[in-house]
Each structure stands twice: as C-alpha cells, then as structure tokens.
Design a protein around this motif. Structure first.
Motif, PDB file in Angstrom:
ATOM      1  N   ILE A  84       0.836  -1.207   0.000  1.00  0.00           N
ATOM      2  CA  ILE A  84       0.000   0.000   0.000  1.00  0.00           C
ATOM      3  C   ILE A  84       0.870   1.256   0.000  1.00  0.00           C
ATOM      4  N   VAL A  85       1.924   1.259   0.820  1.00  0.00           N
ATOM      5  CA  VAL A  85       2.812   2.427   0.878  1.00  0.00           C
ATOM      6  C   VAL A  85       3.518   2.642  -0.456  1.00  0.00           C
ATOM      7  N   VAL A  86       4.047   1.577  -1.050  1.00  0.00           N
ATOM      8  CA  VAL A  86       4.769   1.703  -2.316  1.00  0.00           C
ATOM      9  C   VAL A  86       3.828   2.163  -3.426  1.00  0.00           C
ATOM     10  N   THR A  87       2.610   1.650  -3.455  1.00  0.00           N
ATOM     11  CA  THR A  87       1.636   2.086  -4.463  1.00  0.00           C
ATOM     12  C   THR A  87       1.308   3.563  -4.302  1.00  0.00           C
ATOM     13  N   SER A  88       1.190   4.016  -3.058  1.00  0.00           N
ATOM     14  CA  SER A  88       0.919   5.437  -2.822  1.00  0.00           C
ATOM     15  C   SER A  88       2.082   6.311  -3.267  1.00  0.00           C
ATOM     16  N   LEU A  89       3.306   5.821  -3.097  1.00  0.00           N
ATOM     17  CA  LEU A  89       4.459   6.576  -3.594  1.00  0.00           C
ATOM     18  C   LEU A  89       4.381   6.771  -5.107  1.00  0.00           C
ATOM     19  N   ASN A  90       3.945   5.740  -5.813  1.00  0.00           N
ATOM     20  CA  ASN A  90       3.827   5.842  -7.269  1.00  0.00           C
ATOM     21  C   ASN A  90       2.625   6.663  -7.698  1.00  0.00           C
ATOM     22  N   LEU A  91       1.692   6.912  -6.788  1.00  0.00           N
ATOM     23  CA  LEU A  91       0.537   7.745  -7.105  1.00  0.00           C
ATOM     24  C   LEU A  91       0.802   9.232  -6.892  1.00  0.00           C
ATOM     25  N   LEU A  92       1.960   9.603  -6.424  1.00  0.00           N
ATOM     26  CA  LEU A  92       2.280  11.020  -6.294  1.00  0.00           C
ATOM     27  C   LEU A  92       2.309  11.663  -7.684  1.00  0.00           C
ATOM     28  N   PRO A  93       1.689  12.828  -7.850  1.00  0.00           N
ATOM     29  CA  PRO A  93       1.580  13.445  -9.193  1.00  0.00           C
ATOM     30  C   PRO A  93       2.869  14.107  -9.642  1.00  0.00           C
ATOM     31  N   ILE A  94       3.851  13.291  -9.978  1.00  0.00           N
ATOM     32  CA  ILE A  94       5.137  13.790 -10.435  1.00  0.00           C
ATOM     33  C   ILE A  94       5.456  13.163 -11.785  1.00  0.00           C
ATOM     34  N   GLY A  95       5.753  13.997 -12.767  1.00  0.00           N
ATOM     35  CA  GLY A  95       6.279  13.541 -14.043  1.00  0.00           C
ATOM     36  C   GLY A  95       5.522  12.384 -14.656  1.00  0.00           C
ATOM     37  N   ARG A  96       6.277  11.302 -14.943  1.00  0.00           N
ATOM     38  CA  ARG A  96       5.701  10.121 -15.584  1.00  0.00           C
ATOM     39  C   ARG A  96       5.492   8.967 -14.613  1.00  0.00           C
ATOM     40  N   LEU A  97       5.412   9.290 -13.312  1.00  0.00           N
ATOM     41  CA  LEU A  97       4.885   8.306 -12.377  1.00  0.00           C
ATOM     42  C   LEU A  97       3.416   8.062 -12.703  1.00  0.00           C
ATOM     43  N   GLU A  98       2.845   7.008 -12.141  1.00  0.00           N
ATOM     44  CA  GLU A  98       1.447   6.708 -12.429  1.00  0.00           C
ATOM     45  C   GLU A  98       0.554   7.873 -12.010  1.00  0.00           C
ATOM     46  N   GLY A  99       0.865   8.494 -10.880  1.00  0.00           N
ATOM     47  CA  GLY A  99       0.093   9.655 -10.452  1.00  0.00           C
ATOM     48  C   GLY A  99       0.245  10.836 -11.385  1.00  0.00           C
ATOM     49  N   GLY A 100       1.423  11.053 -11.935  1.00  0.00           N
ATOM     50  CA  GLY A 100       1.627  12.133 -12.894  1.00  0.00           C
ATOM     51  C   GLY A 100       0.845  11.919 -14.177  1.00  0.00           C
ATOM     52  N   ALA A 127      -0.798  19.662 -14.672  1.00  0.00           N
ATOM     53  CA  ALA A 127      -0.007  18.526 -14.203  1.00  0.00           C
ATOM     54  C   ALA A 127       1.438  18.934 -13.941  1.00  0.00           C
ATOM     55  N   ALA A 128       1.977  19.842 -14.764  1.00  0.00           N
ATOM     56  CA  ALA A 128       3.345  20.310 -14.541  1.00  0.00           C
ATOM     57  C   ALA A 128       3.451  21.083 -13.229  1.00  0.00           C
ATOM     58  N   LEU A 129       2.439  21.897 -12.905  1.00  0.00           N
ATOM     59  CA  LEU A 129       2.447  22.626 -11.631  1.00  0.00           C
ATOM     60  C   LEU A 129       2.346  21.665 -10.447  1.00  0.00           C
ATOM     61  N   LEU A 130       1.480  20.650 -10.551  1.00  0.00           N
ATOM     62  CA  LEU A 130       1.370  19.653  -9.480  1.00  0.00           C
ATOM     63  C   LEU A 130       2.686  18.908  -9.293  1.00  0.00           C
ATOM     64  N   SER A 131       3.332  18.583 -10.399  1.00  0.00           N
ATOM     65  CA  SER A 131       4.608  17.868 -10.329  1.00  0.00           C
ATOM     66  C   SER A 131       5.664  18.712  -9.621  1.00  0.00           C
ATOM     67  N   PHE A 132       5.712  19.983  -9.959  1.00  0.00           N
ATOM     68  CA  PHE A 132       6.686  20.876  -9.330  1.00  0.00           C
ATOM     69  C   PHE A 132       6.410  21.017  -7.836  1.00  0.00           C
ATOM     70  N   GLY A 133       5.142  21.209  -7.470  1.00  0.00           N
ATOM     71  CA  GLY A 133       4.801  21.359  -6.062  1.00  0.00           C
ATOM     72  C   GLY A 133       5.076  20.109  -5.250  1.00  0.00           C
ATOM     73  N   THR A 134       4.764  18.941  -5.800  1.00  0.00           N
ATOM     74  CA  THR A 134       5.022  17.686  -5.085  1.00  0.00           C
ATOM     75  C   THR A 134       6.519  17.449  -4.914  1.00  0.00           C
ATOM     76  N   SER A 135       7.295  17.779  -5.924  1.00  0.00           N
ATOM     77  CA  SER A 135       8.752  17.639  -5.807  1.00  0.00           C
ATOM     78  C   SER A 135       9.302  18.549  -4.713  1.00  0.00           C
ATOM     79  N   LEU A 136       8.745  19.756  -4.608  1.00  0.00           N
ATOM     80  CA  LEU A 136       9.177  20.652  -3.538  1.00  0.00           C
ATOM     81  C   LEU A 136       8.842  20.071  -2.166  1.00  0.00           C
ATOM     82  N   LEU A 137       7.655  19.486  -2.021  1.00  0.00           N
ATOM     83  CA  LEU A 137       7.271  18.888  -0.747  1.00  0.00           C
ATOM     84  C   LEU A 137       8.196  17.732  -0.374  1.00  0.00           C
ATOM     85  N   LEU A 138       8.547  16.901  -1.350  1.00  0.00           N
ATOM     86  CA  LEU A 138       9.484  15.820  -1.071  1.00  0.00           C
ATOM     87  C   LEU A 138      10.854  16.378  -0.698  1.00  0.00           C
TER      88      LEU A 138
END
Length: 580
Positions: free
Chosen positions: A464-480, A492-503
């Motif tokens: 569940i944790v690993v799947t959630s990591l891949n659901l983060l809206p970054i780039g060409r991850l499944e969430g992106g 999507a590009a703005l979401l990717s940038f914001g999520t990368s900043l949070l990480l």
C-alpha cells in the motif's frame, strides 16, 4: 534501417530536448534549442571584437614604427604592403586596410567553421524539423570534405588517415541523401483542401516541424473524423501521416486544433526511446534480480535474534510471495488494459530498495496513446489492482492469525525501520508503535526485538505504501499520468513541481525515503507524458471520481501521522539500522 538510425542520431545531437516528453511540444523544443545554440553566437561576436582590436593595435604599432624608418625603407615597406593587399584581393581603403582585411578573413573562416551560423540554421531555429536537421548535417559533411581536400599530406600515415576520414564522411553524406528522400516536409497548401465541413473545418494553419497545425473545429466525433481525414491527407501528401486533436488556449480563448505530422518521423522518435531491445530486456532482468535480492535482505532484517535458516525460510517466503503476488497482479492488469487500447508497453523495470524491498515498477509507452481515457485507465489499472491485492493480503493475514500479533511465523518490525521515514507511518499506525511517548514498551511489542506482524500482512502494508508513492503526481509516475489525463499538461506540470518541492522539504527535515524517492521521481521519471491523439473528448465524471478516491487513499496512506519515531535530524541517530 540505416537511414533511420542515422536520423535518430541527428535528432539526438541536434537538440538537447528529450523526445519522450517534448517531441510534440513546440514551445519547449524551441526553447531548448535557443538555450543550446544562441549562446555560441554571442561568444563569437566577442571573439571577433577582440580579434579586431588586436589587429587595429597591430596596425597602429606598424604605423608608429614606420615613422622611424628611412624613406627608402618606408617605400620598400609600402611596396610590400601593397603587393600583400593585391595578392589577398585588395581593399577599398588604404588606411586601416590590414585591419579590415584581417577582420573579413576571420569572419569568413569563422562562418565556414561554424555551420550553425548560416541561413539554413536560422530556418531550423524558426521551425525545427528532421528535414532541416538533415540539410544542416549534409552541409557540415560538405564543409569537412572541403577542409580535407585543402589539407596537404604531411606524411604517408596522415594521408591514410585523411583518406579513411574522407571515405567515412562520403558514406555519411550518401546516407543523409537517402534519408532526405524519406523525411520531407509536408506541403500545407495541398493539405488545406482535405479539411471540410464533414470532418474538421480549418480556418487557419501554421507550420510546425515537417507538418502543420490546423486551427478550426470538429464537425463530427473524432472516431469518425480521424480515419477519413488520415486517408485524405495521406493521398494528398503522398505519405502516411499521424493526427492529433487538441485544445489550444491563447488569451483565455480555447480553440480546437488538428496537428498533422509525417508518420515516419513519429515512429523514429518513438524508436529513439524504445526499451524493447536486447539491452532493455537485459536491464529488466538485472533489475528484477536486484529487487528480489533487496527483498530478501530487507526480510532478513526483521527476523528474531539468533534465527536459523529454517526460520528464515518459514518467515521470509510468505513475505516474498506477498510481494510477487502484488507485482504479478498489477502487471497483468496493466498489460490487459494497455492491450485493450492498442498501446505497446516497454519491458517492466522494477525499482529495488534496501528499505522497502521494492519501490514499484516502471513502464514506458512505446506507441501513441489513442485518447485521454487510455492515459488515465492504464495507470489506474496498475495502482488500483496493487491496492486491492495489498489490502486482501493484509486483511486475510490478520483474520487467519486472529490478532495483530503475527501468529507463529511473525516478523518483528524494529523501531529503526520507521526512523527518518514519515512515509512509512501508515505501517506503524496499523501494527502499533513499539513504545509510548514515555519510552515504555507496549504490550504487543517485544522488548529488544520489535513489534510482531504476519509476513503476508507486512507485505500488504508495504504494498500500500509503495503504491501510494507511485501515485504522487510527479512527471511520468502513475500519479503524474493520471493528473495529466484529468487536468491537462500545464496543471499537471504545476502539481509535479509542487510535489517535488514537498518531497525536498521532507528530505531536508530528515526523511531518507523522501530524499531517495524525490530524486528518482524528479530526475528519472520527470517530464510530461506523450500527448494523447484525442485530447478533446472529455473523460467523464466516473473517471474524475476514481481519481479523487485514489488521491484520498494516497494522502491518507502517506501522511496519517508522524509515526511516533520520526527523527527531525537527517544525520541524527539512528540514521543507519542497528540494534535496539
């Protein structure tokens, strides 16, 4: 095939832009070209100015020295200077002739050496295309051949070497000429008549690459328009074409556009990033073996002190089987969904991790996506199936054991597993902490060993944790990819940038997993996905509801609490795993 590989190398060297994410984006493509090629032009102007200053200074020195020369000697010097000017080609002005002639010669040599300063390159800058790139490479090959013809043979060895280089350049030029016959820019004037009231009514057109962008509006559903229009345009152009139907926004005005490109060029760009090759399959096997090894190593960390080989087998095999079940089910679901839409996937590349065993699976699209539904459904199939399989494993294990104590073959999760990892707090929230806020060991935990949990349940929780990591809206991850299908490329590009900043913030504050996953997602899986051929047809409310549910599950999984063992210092103890 030789011409295809040659042109692929041209496109790779002619632009620093990644064809996976920007092959169909004119703005970013031209921006990167400007970044690469405009700077040297400015540097050349500086070099030429410095050369001119040096030549003018030399002229002034010669004039000053000529004052002290005897009249006869001055005449001799003037005769020599005049003969020198005559041999070079003369000058319009006697005064300052050396400086002007030297500057003109330097400029001619510089223009000959730097092939990017000519008219063809300026056309390429205004409208980058494969045809223009081939012309530039041909010109560069011709220039090198002329230089080789002018160079004298200093020795027999240098003559042989020059002959070898010359033959190589001649073969390259011949292959470029063959490739030039294949990659031709489309005649937009001929294509205008293909658009009409019964398909796509075009009111304006502009050149894009070797094709064009027709601005107008659809008159019928895309499923009916695309085959008719592709057939008409292919007959008019004399070659097969690929169509995209998109929406273009300018000054808050949304317009429908139809982009036409030669099919051969699109296939070439997909070929450049193709992973279905012997090296690609070999890499997939190597990563799979590495991932299985990290799962085995991670599993051994949670054994009882002094465990035997039999204990290792009985405890680790269920955990290993749980991981394989999650990966297998999600892979089958992804492949079936991609086959439904006719999308070809690359070999699956596992991401090994010594912390969680595995951080997910990577796939590239090796064919065009027919519509936004395919862009949405394929990643949803992988993540939803992984979630369901993980939940089934965890719940079934807890039911069979009758408690959260792990049964006979329990793994003991040590507190060190959660240090510096708030993203794993979901696991700790389910199985319970090791100690309370005062440091007292809680009843379910075993002092000096850890918290007992069933291996299958632990595999499900990590899944569940690993799947959630891949659901983060970054780039060409499944969430992106899901974000791009739901909200478009710009959002999507703005979401990717914001999520990368949070990480990044999580990494600075002490999370090793935030650091590792942030670097991987940003630099390995960054960038936007290939646009779908149909970006006009809406997804529908059901898919937006699915996206909302997955986003909620992702957030609740990754950020339910601090885990109780979070360390605020990146280098604080215990940074590495150790004894309790």
């Amino acid at each position: 095939m030789a011409s295809t590989s040659l042109v692929a190398s041209i496109m790779c060297t002619g632009s620093s832009t990644s064809t996976r994410s920007t092959a169909l984006s004119r703005r970013s493509f031209c921006k990167n070209l400007h970044r690469v090629h405009v700077r040297p032009v400015r540097n050349r102007s500086v070099v030429r100015c410095s050369l001119q200053e040096q030549q003018e200074q030399a002229t002034e020195n010669r004039r000053a020295s000529s004052i002290a020369v005897a009249p006869d000697e001055q005449k001799v010097e003037e005769a020599k200077a005049s003969s020198h000017h005559a041999s070079v080609g003369g000058g319009d002005h006697q005064e300052g002739g050396d400086g002007e002639d030297g500057e003109r010669k330097s400029r001619e040599e510089q223009q000959e050496v730097d092939w990017r300063s000519d008219e063809e390159f300026r056309k390429f800058m205004g409208n980058p295309s494969i045809e223009a790139a081939i012309k530039l490479e041909k010109q560069r090959a011709d220039r090198k051949l002329r230089e080789l013809d002018r160079e004298p043979d200093a020795s027999p060895v240098s003559g042989l070497l020059r002959g070898f280089i010359k033959n190589t350049l001649e073969r390259e030029k011949q292959r470029l000429e063959e490739a030039e016959k294949t990659f031709k820019a489309l005649d937009l004037n001929k294509l205008k008549s293909c658009f009409g009231y019964d398909t796509f009514f075009a009111v304006d057109v502009r050149r894009f690459g070797d094709g064009g962008i027709f601005i107008g509006n659809l008159r019928k559903p895309i499923e009916e328009v695309r085959p008719k229009l592709e057939k008409k345009i292919a007959e008019a152009a004399g070659t097969e074409v690929t169509l995209w139907f998109m929406e273009e926004r300018n000054d808050d005005i949304t317009k429908q556009v139809c982009m036409v490109q030669p099919k051969a060029e699109i296939e070439l760009q997909l070929e450049v990033t193709k992973l279905s090759t012997p090296w690609g399959y070999l890499s997939a096997v190597a990563l799979a073996v590495t991932t299985f090894g990290t799962i085995a190593l991670m599993s051994g960390f949670f054994l009882k002190p002094g465990a035997s080989l039999d204990d290792y087998v009985s405890d680790v095999l269920p955990l290993f089987g749980g991981f394989l079940s999650i990966l297998g089910v999600s892979e089958i679901a992804t492949r079936l969904t991609a086959a439904k839409y006719g999308v070809k996937l690359s070999p699956s590349l596992l991401v090994p991790s010594n912390w969680t065993g595995c951080l997910g699976v990577m796939n590239n699209y090796e064919s065009l996506l027919p519509n936004k539904k395919a862009l949405f459904d394929i990643p949803v199939a992988r993540t939803a199936s992984a979630y369901l399989t993980s939940v089934v494993l965890a719940v079934s294990a807890f039911i069979v054991d009758g408690s959260f104590n792990g049964g006979e073959n329990a793994l003991f999760i040590r507190p060190e597993f959660f240090y510096n990892n708030p993203l794993l707090s979901f696991v700790q929230l389910v199985i319970g902490p090791y100690a309370d806020e005062l440091g007292n060991v809680l009843p379910n935990a075993v002092e000096g060993v850890g918290v007992p949990v069933d291996p299958l349940a632990f595999a499900g929780l990590l899944g569940i944790v690993v799947t959630s990591l891949n659901l983060l809206p970054i780039g060409r991850l499944e969430g992106g990819r899901i974000a791009q299908a739901l909200f478009g490329r710009s959002t999507a590009a703005l979401l990717s940038f914001g999520t990368s900043l949070l990480l990044g913030v999580g990494a600075i504050s002490g999370s090793v997993l935030c650091l590792a996953w942030g670097l991987f997602a940003t630099f390995i899986r960054g960038g936007e996905e290939i646009p779908a051929q149909d970006e006009i047809t809406p997804l529908g409310s059901e898919r937006y509801a699915w996206g909302f549910v997955l986003a909620v599950v992702c957030l609740l999984t990754l950020f339910p609490n601090g885990g109780g063992t979070y360390s605020s210092s990146f280098l604080g103890e215990p940074f590495f795993r150790g004894g309790i």
